[in-house]
Structures are given as structure tokens and as C-alpha cells.
Design an enzyme around this catalytic site. Structure first.
Site, PDB file in Angstrom:
ATOM      1  N   LYS A 278       0.867  -1.174   0.000  1.00 13.97           N
ATOM      2  CA  LYS A 278       0.000   0.000   0.000  1.00 13.97           C
ATOM      3  C   LYS A 278       0.902   1.221   0.000  1.00 13.97           C
ATOM      4  O   LYS A 278       2.060   1.145   0.423  1.00 13.97           O
ATOM      5  CB  LYS A 278      -0.857  -0.005   1.274  1.00 13.97           C
ATOM      6  CG  LYS A 278      -2.126   0.785   1.176  1.00 13.97           C
ATOM      7  CD  LYS A 278      -3.306  -0.037   0.683  1.00 13.97           C
ATOM      8  CE  LYS A 278      -4.533   0.819   0.583  1.00 13.97           C
ATOM      9  NZ  LYS A 278      -5.694   0.103   0.094  1.00 13.97           N
TER      10      LYS A 278
ATOM     11  N   GLY B 239     -20.219   6.992   5.131  1.00 15.87           N
ATOM     12  CA  GLY B 239     -19.292   7.350   4.054  1.00 15.87           C
ATOM     13  C   GLY B 239     -19.901   6.983   2.716  1.00 15.87           C
ATOM     14  O   GLY B 239     -19.999   5.800   2.376  1.00 15.87           O
ATOM     15  N   VAL B 240     -20.346   7.989   1.971  1.00 13.68           N
ATOM     16  CA  VAL B 240     -20.997   7.702   0.682  1.00 13.68           C
ATOM     17  C   VAL B 240     -20.124   8.200  -0.474  1.00 13.68           C
ATOM     18  O   VAL B 240     -20.562   8.946  -1.339  1.00 13.68           O
ATOM     19  CB  VAL B 240     -22.435   8.277   0.616  1.00 13.68           C
ATOM     20  CG1 VAL B 240     -23.365   7.452   1.478  1.00 13.68           C
ATOM     21  CG2 VAL B 240     -22.479   9.748   1.052  1.00 13.68           C
ATOM     22  N   GLY B 241     -18.878   7.768  -0.444  1.00 10.58           N
ATOM     23  CA  GLY B 241     -17.928   8.095  -1.512  1.00 10.58           C
ATOM     24  C   GLY B 241     -18.064   7.094  -2.648  1.00 10.58           C
ATOM     25  O   GLY B 241     -19.157   6.583  -2.924  1.00 10.58           O
TER      26      GLY B 241
ATOM     27  N   VAL C 158     -17.269   3.918  -3.030  1.00  3.44           N
ATOM     28  CA  VAL C 158     -17.832   2.597  -2.703  1.00  3.44           C
ATOM     29  C   VAL C 158     -19.195   2.748  -2.024  1.00  3.44           C
ATOM     30  O   VAL C 158     -20.160   2.073  -2.376  1.00  3.44           O
ATOM     31  CB  VAL C 158     -16.871   1.798  -1.780  1.00  3.44           C
ATOM     32  CG1 VAL C 158     -17.458   0.429  -1.467  1.00  3.44           C
ATOM     33  CG2 VAL C 158     -15.504   1.652  -2.414  1.00  3.44           C
TER      34      VAL C 158
END
Ligand code: NAD
Length: 365
Positions: A94, A194-196, A198
Site C-alpha cells: 500500500k 461514508g458515501v464516496g 464505494v
């Protein structure tokens, strides 16, 4: 000896890397900087027994370098076990870039970062993560072949997020089957935090199945956009964990399952996309188990993205991507059942299978 405390971890100032509590036999930790573009990045290669390390690059306004180092150490380790449990011939890696992507990200900075990735000669392949877009991968591709998740019109597999969301949806359905006896999510109260990239796609899939979807995000514009598109119900960020819900889906950043949140949590299932959801793997895995909350391990159910980007290296097509992603359903169900019969946590059960695969391969090498 003086000790610096960094969000649930400790490290010593004398041994800030090898002595870091998140350091776990990582093969390489590479610090990259470029004055001209303002690039400050860390690449973590955790383990390459199963193949080259693959994992996204996260660009984030870390408060300090220690926080960035902690993130890259934890995230790269997680990728090792994600690839192993998903039966991919990949290792774990990463990268993190320190800085607010909205202020610091430029094509030059991306290319400079790409050259650092290239200098590792294929030990590490990068991809998207938080703060990154498919076009950033296209820019990195200008200087190195060791990048995945590039645009479909450039021969890549495209943005991995929809596939990640589909895998999370599969894992969530398996957890529902295990908990309620049916994998139907219709009418279930599900909170997506979290509505990014994904989270929004997960909201779409859940809305299609007529689940009662609740959403939270720190980005108000995004929140309102998703509310309007899918008639989801907005939950105040300070009220998330006490919200009456069946399923909690963390799709923002990690460590939201901790000493403070778990005692408040009303959900019977946790199944989401965020990496490293448990602030402390052992402690918080057990806390969830003791509260009777079924936890679908993050590194298992969010593997859709790596399945998608690995297609560019292994050369399989969309049909196989879908089939491998749908298999997350069966693996999740097996692991939840195994954890129950072994009287252990779901995380421990999943980790044991992943570690066994790595040990077996190491013995063959
Ligand atoms: P993203 O940056 O597109 O979305 C994250 C969203 O979370 C943003 O809308 C942001 O405003 C919101 N957020 C940040 N902090 C928050 C907080 N404290 N409370 C509520 N909302 C908050 O990222 P993404 O690509 O959707 O990834 C989401 C998570 O899933 C990350 O943890 C990522 O590592 C993980 N993941 C992503 C993929 C992928 O394919 N994108 C694959 C595996 C895992």
C-alpha cells in the site's frame, strides 16, 4: 524511554519504524520525497510470498508523519491477507501520500510518485484508494507499467469501486443469511457511513433491494446528492452508533469499531468496505463477539476491488471478475460458520485461513 502515542498505537521515538507497534515483519518501507512537486509519500511492502505486492495509494491530509506511517503499515499488512483469502497470487502493499488531494495533487506530483513506484521494479503495483481517481492511475501509467485500475479505454479494468461495493453487498448478504436465516435485505435498516466511491454504489444496490438505507458523511454536498438520488435518510455524524439499525456498513475510514462505538452499537451485523475497521484487531473483534454482533471481516468482503484490478495483471475478463466477487458470499458464510464452531472471532477465523495459505506457499518456494 519516551513514548509517542498515535491513535491506538504506540511507537518509540528511538525506533519509529521497526519498533512501531503496527510494524509486522514488513519487507520494505520506502520513504519518498520530491521538493519540486511537494511529494511526501511512504510505500509499504508487507509480504510478497504469494506474488508482487498490490495495493492502492491513499492521499490524505494526515495530521503528522506518524499517522501516515501507521496507516501504511496497517493497510499494507491488510492487503497481504486480503489477497491470500481471496486466492489471488498477490502479496500485500500500500502507499500513502501526505497532503490534501484537493490542494496538493497535480499531474507532476502523480508522475513523480509513479517514478518512485517504478524504482521498485514491480515488487509493488499501485492502484486507487481514498483521495485517488482513475485518471490519476492513467497519469502514473505514463511513467510506469506497475499500476492497475487504469481507464477501460486505455486497456485497464477501470475504477474498482463498483466491484468493491458489489463484493461488500455479497458479504453483507452472507452475514444476513447467517444471522437471520435469509439473505434478503428488503426492509432491513442499514446505515452506510461514508458515501464516496464505494459507499454510494452500495447505497444504490441496497436501495434496489428496498432496504431502508440511512447515510452519513462529513461531506454535506455528497450527502445531499445521495439522499436525493436514492431517498436515503441522513443521520447526524454524532448519532451514528446509537442509531436503531440492523446492519452497520462502515465505508469511510478505519478504526470506527472501538472502545467508544462498540458499546453503543445497536446493529446485529457489521459489514462494510472500510479497511481496518477494528481499532484493535484482538480487543475489538472480541468485544463484538461478546455483544453478539456478527462482524464480516473487512479484508474479506472488500476484496472486489483487488479482484478487479488484478484482472489487469492476471489477464481475466469481466465474467471471471463477477464470479470471483460473488464467491465472497460463500467464503464469508464459511468463515462465519467456522468462527462459531471454533468459538473464536470471525477475524481470527479468516486470518487463520489466509496465513495458512501463505505458509503453505512459503514451504513450496
Ligand atoms: P472515498 O474517498 O471515495 O469515500 C470516502 C467517503 O467517506 C467520502 O465521501 C468522505 O467524505 C467520507 N468520510 C470521511 N471521513 C468520514 C467520517 N469521519 N464520517 C463519515 N464520512 C466520512 O473512498 P472509497 O474509495 O469509497 O473507499 C471507502 C473505504 O473503503 C476506504 O476505507 C477504502 O480504503 C476502502 N476500500 C475501498 C476500495 C475501492 O475499491 N475504492 C477497495 C477496498 C477498500
Amino acid at each position: 524511554m519516551s513514548t509517542t502515542v498515535i491513535t491506538n498505537t504506540t511507537t518509540t521515538t528511538e525506533n519509529p519504524v521497526f519498533g512501531h507497534s503496527s510494524f509486522d515483519e514488513h519487507e520494505q518501507v520506502v520513504f519518498c520525497q520530491d521538493k519540486d512537486t511537494g511529494l511526501k509519500a511512504i510505500i509499504g511492502v508487507h509480504n510478497t510470498v504469494l506474488g508482487p505486492a498490490l495495493g492502492g495509494t491513499r492521499m490524505y491530509a494526515y495530521q503528522n508523519e506518524s499517522q501516515a506511517l501507521n496507516d501504511v503499515l496497517r493497510l499494507s499488512r491488510g492487503m497481504t491477507y486480503k489477497a491470500a483469502i481471496t486466492n489471488l497470487n498477490l502479496g500485500g502493499g500500500k502507499a500513502v501520500i501526505i497532503g490534501n488531494p484537493k490542494q496538493l495533487k497535480t499531474p507532476d506530483l502523480m508522475r513523480r510518485f509513479g517514478r518512485f513506484v517504478h524504482s521498485l521494479s514491480g515488487t509493488y503495483y499501485t492502484a486507487e484508494d481514498v483521495g485517488m481517481e482513475t485518471e490519476d492511475m492513467d497519469t502514473i501509467r505514463e511513467v510506469t507499467p506497475f499500476v492497475t485500475g487504469i481507464s477501460k479505454n486505455r486497456g485497464g479494468a477501470g475504477n474498482p469501486s463498483p466491484v468493491t461495493a458489489y463484493g461488500v453487498y455479497m458479504g453483507m448478504k452472507a452475514a444476513a443469511k447467517y444471522t437471520y436465516g435469509s439473505d434478503r435485505l428488503t426492509g432491513k435498516k442499514i446505515l452506510v457511513e461514508g458515501v464516496g466511491h464505494v459507499g454510494e454504489e452500495l447505497v444504490r444496490l441496497l436501495s434496489e433491494e428496498d432496504a431502508n438505507v440511512y447515510i452519513s458523511d462529513i461531506n454535506t454536498d455528497k450527502l445531499l446528492e445521495v439522499q436525493e438520488k436514492y431517498q436515503a435518510i441522513i443521520v447526524d455524524n454524532t448519532q451514528i452508533y446509537m442509531q436503531d439499525m440492523d446492519i452497520y456498513a462502515p465505508c469511510a475510514l478505519g478504526a470506527t469499531l472501538n472502545d467508544q462505538s462498540i458499546p453503543q452499537l445497536k446493529a446485529s451485523i457489521v459489514a462494510g468496505a472500510a479497511n481496518n475497521q477494528l481499532a484493535d484487531e484482538n480487543l475489538h473483534g472480541k468485544m463484538l463477539q461478546q455483544r453478539g454482533i456478527v462482524y464480516a471481516p473487512d479484508f474479506l468482503i472488500n476484496a472486489g476491488g483487488i479482484i478487479n484490478v488484478n484482472a489487469e495483471i492476471a489477464g481475466y475478463g469481466e465474467e471471471e471478475i463477477t464470479q470471483r466477487t460473488e464467491n465472497i458470499y460463500h467464503t464469508t458464510l464459511d468463515i462465519l460458520q467456522k468462527a462459531a464452531s471454533d468459538r473464536t472471532t470471525t477475524l481470527t477465523a479468516a486470518m487463520a485461513i489466509a496465513k495458512e495459505r501463505i505458509i503453505r506457499r512459503k514451504m513450496m518456494n
